[in-house]
Design an enzyme around this catalytic site. Structure first.
Site, PDB file in Angstrom:
ATOM      1  N   LYS A  15      -5.444  56.825 112.521  1.00  0.00           N
ATOM      2  CA  LYS A  15      -5.717  55.974 111.348  1.00  0.00           C
ATOM      3  C   LYS A  15      -6.936  55.095 111.552  1.00  0.00           C
ATOM      4  CE  LYS A  15      -1.682  53.899 111.196  1.00  0.00           C
ATOM      5  NZ  LYS A  15      -1.889  52.595 111.671  1.00  0.00           N
ATOM      6  N   ARG A  90       3.779  46.979 107.589  1.00  0.00           N
ATOM      7  CA  ARG A  90       4.466  47.710 108.640  1.00  0.00           C
ATOM      8  C   ARG A  90       5.972  47.539 108.541  1.00  0.00           C
ATOM      9  NH1 ARG A  90      -0.090  47.713 112.912  1.00  0.00           N
ATOM     10  NH2 ARG A  90       0.768  48.963 114.578  1.00  0.00           N
ATOM     11  N   ARG A 132      -6.954  56.001 125.484  1.00  0.00           N
ATOM     12  CA  ARG A 132      -7.804  55.377 124.474  1.00  0.00           C
ATOM     13  C   ARG A 132      -8.629  54.240 125.080  1.00  0.00           C
ATOM     14  NH1 ARG A 132      -5.116  53.711 118.919  1.00  0.00           N
ATOM     15  NH2 ARG A 132      -3.800  52.380 120.231  1.00  0.00           N
ATOM     16  N   ARG A 165      -7.056  48.442 125.671  1.00  0.00           N
ATOM     17  CA  ARG A 165      -6.124  47.433 125.168  1.00  0.00           C
ATOM     18  C   ARG A 165      -4.964  47.247 126.146  1.00  0.00           C
ATOM     19  NH1 ARG A 165      -4.830  49.263 119.121  1.00  0.00           N
ATOM     20  NH2 ARG A 165      -2.808  48.511 119.821  1.00  0.00           N
ATOM     21  N   ARG A 176       6.376  50.698 121.088  1.00  0.00           N
ATOM     22  CA  ARG A 176       5.681  50.711 119.789  1.00  0.00           C
ATOM     23  C   ARG A 176       6.185  51.862 118.905  1.00  0.00           C
ATOM     24  NH1 ARG A 176      -0.093  50.574 122.179  1.00  0.00           N
ATOM     25  NH2 ARG A 176      -0.864  50.961 120.087  1.00  0.00           N
TER      26      ARG A 176
HETATM   27  P1  AMP Z   1      -2.373  48.187 116.311  1.00  0.00           P
HETATM   28  O1  AMP Z   1      -3.723  47.710 116.734  1.00  0.00           O
HETATM   29  O2  AMP Z   1      -2.298  48.536 114.855  1.00  0.00           O
HETATM   30  O3  AMP Z   1      -1.829  49.277 117.204  1.00  0.00           O
HETATM   31  O4  AMP Z   1      -1.392  46.936 116.496  1.00  0.00           O
HETATM   32  C1  AMP Z   1      -1.172  46.380 117.767  1.00  0.00           C
HETATM   33  C2  AMP Z   1       0.018  45.437 117.721  1.00  0.00           C
HETATM   34  O5  AMP Z   1      -0.265  44.335 116.843  1.00  0.00           O
HETATM   35  C3  AMP Z   1       1.306  46.039 117.189  1.00  0.00           C
HETATM   36  O6  AMP Z   1       2.035  46.740 118.199  1.00  0.00           O
HETATM   37  C4  AMP Z   1       2.048  44.777 116.724  1.00  0.00           C
HETATM   38  O7  AMP Z   1       2.601  44.078 117.818  1.00  0.00           O
HETATM   39  C5  AMP Z   1       0.912  43.926 116.149  1.00  0.00           C
HETATM   40  N1  AMP Z   1       0.720  44.177 114.709  1.00  0.00           N
HETATM   41  C6  AMP Z   1      -0.321  44.809 114.114  1.00  0.00           C
HETATM   42  N2  AMP Z   1      -0.158  44.846 112.782  1.00  0.00           N
HETATM   43  C7  AMP Z   1       1.008  44.212 112.522  1.00  0.00           C
HETATM   44  C8  AMP Z   1       1.742  43.933 111.345  1.00  0.00           C
HETATM   45  N3  AMP Z   1       1.320  44.332 110.129  1.00  0.00           N
HETATM   46  N4  AMP Z   1       2.918  43.254 111.469  1.00  0.00           N
HETATM   47  C9  AMP Z   1       3.358  42.844 112.658  1.00  0.00           C
HETATM   48  N5  AMP Z   1       2.743  43.093 113.822  1.00  0.00           N
HETATM   49  C10 AMP Z   1       1.564  43.771 113.753  1.00  0.00           C
END
Ligand code: AMP
Length: 218
Positions: A15, A90, A132, A165, A176
């Site tokens: 994505k 989410r 990644r 990360r 996750r």
């Molecule tokens: P991502 O970069 O999208 O993989 O997000 C990394 C982490 O950020 C996730 O595992 C969550 O802990 C947090 N996170 C990102 N977006 C959200 C969201 N919309 N609601 C809650 N936590 C989020």
């Protein structure tokens, strides 16, 4: 008609890469809650330190916190022309929150709102996560196996040292996925029942997925 596009799919489904391209294609802001939360952590704010505790465990950050960030961001001037939302909503609670925010910012304006689901088997996604790397400066995303940088450890676009990360490790990756299936996957049915869902096959090269994506969002 302006577009407000959201995306669903498991961690590392591609994505981020595709929505970055899409934002450039339409000239819309790319709003990625994961990156906004990581920036909040980097700023040293209190909200950042709260968010970090959840991110490190692979759990969702509390809805009040992510809601505040997203409300502020979507109220900014550049979102008036449309936006690409990556990583929000989410959960069902966040989806309802987004509806309220959109009512507020769109008023009576007609908008092309669509959720696109990146349909992919999860078998190889943990390996994608641990391989990644990304550029902390321009956001370009790499994979040590399938899209490695030309100069080891350096961003092809801006030459900055690539980083990994902290939550891109095997243990947090599994957490996750659990969070995704419990909290986020129900949104697929939610948007389907509202007739707002498109699905694309997210397997294949970046170019292949990009072609499929354009067909459903243009
Ligand atoms: P991502 O970069 O999208 O993989 O997000 C990394 C982490 O950020 C996730 O595992 C969550 O802990 C947090 N996170 C990102 N977006 C959200 C969201 N919309 N609601 C809650 N936590 C989020």
């Amino acid at each position: 008609m302006k577009k407000e596009l959201i995306f669903l799919g498991p961690p590392a489904c591609g994505k981020g890469t595709q929505t970055n391209l899409l934002a450039e294609h339409f000239g819309y802001p790319h709003i990625d809650t994961g990156s906004l939360l990581r920036a909040e952590i980097a700023s040293g704010s209190e909200n950042g330190s709260i968010a970090k505790q959840f991110i490190d465990k692979g759990q969702l950050v509390p809805v009040w916190l992510v809601g505040e960030i997203i409300k502020n961001r979507l109220s900014q001037e550049d979102c008036k022309k449309g936006f690409i939302l990556d990583g929000f909503p989410r959960s069902l609670e966040q989806a309802e929150m987004l509806e309220e925010i959109r009512e507020h910012i769109d008023g009576d304006e007609e908008v092309d709102f669509r959720a696109t689901y990146f349909d992919i088997e999860i078998d190889e996604l943990v390996s994608r996560i641990v391989n990644r790397r990304s550029c902390p400066k321009c956001g370009e995303i790499y994979n040590l196996k399938s899209k490695s940088p030309k100069n080891e450890g350096k961003c092809d676009v801006c030459g900055t040292e690539l980083t990994q990360r902290k939550d891109d490790n095997e243990e947090t990756a599994h957490a996750r996925f659990d969070t995704y299936f419990r909290e986020t996957a129900p949104l697929i049915e939610y948007y389907k029942s509202k007739n707002e869902l498109s699905s694309i096959d997210a397997k294949g090269t970046i170019d292949e997925v990009w072609e499929r994506l354009l067909k459903v969002v243009e």
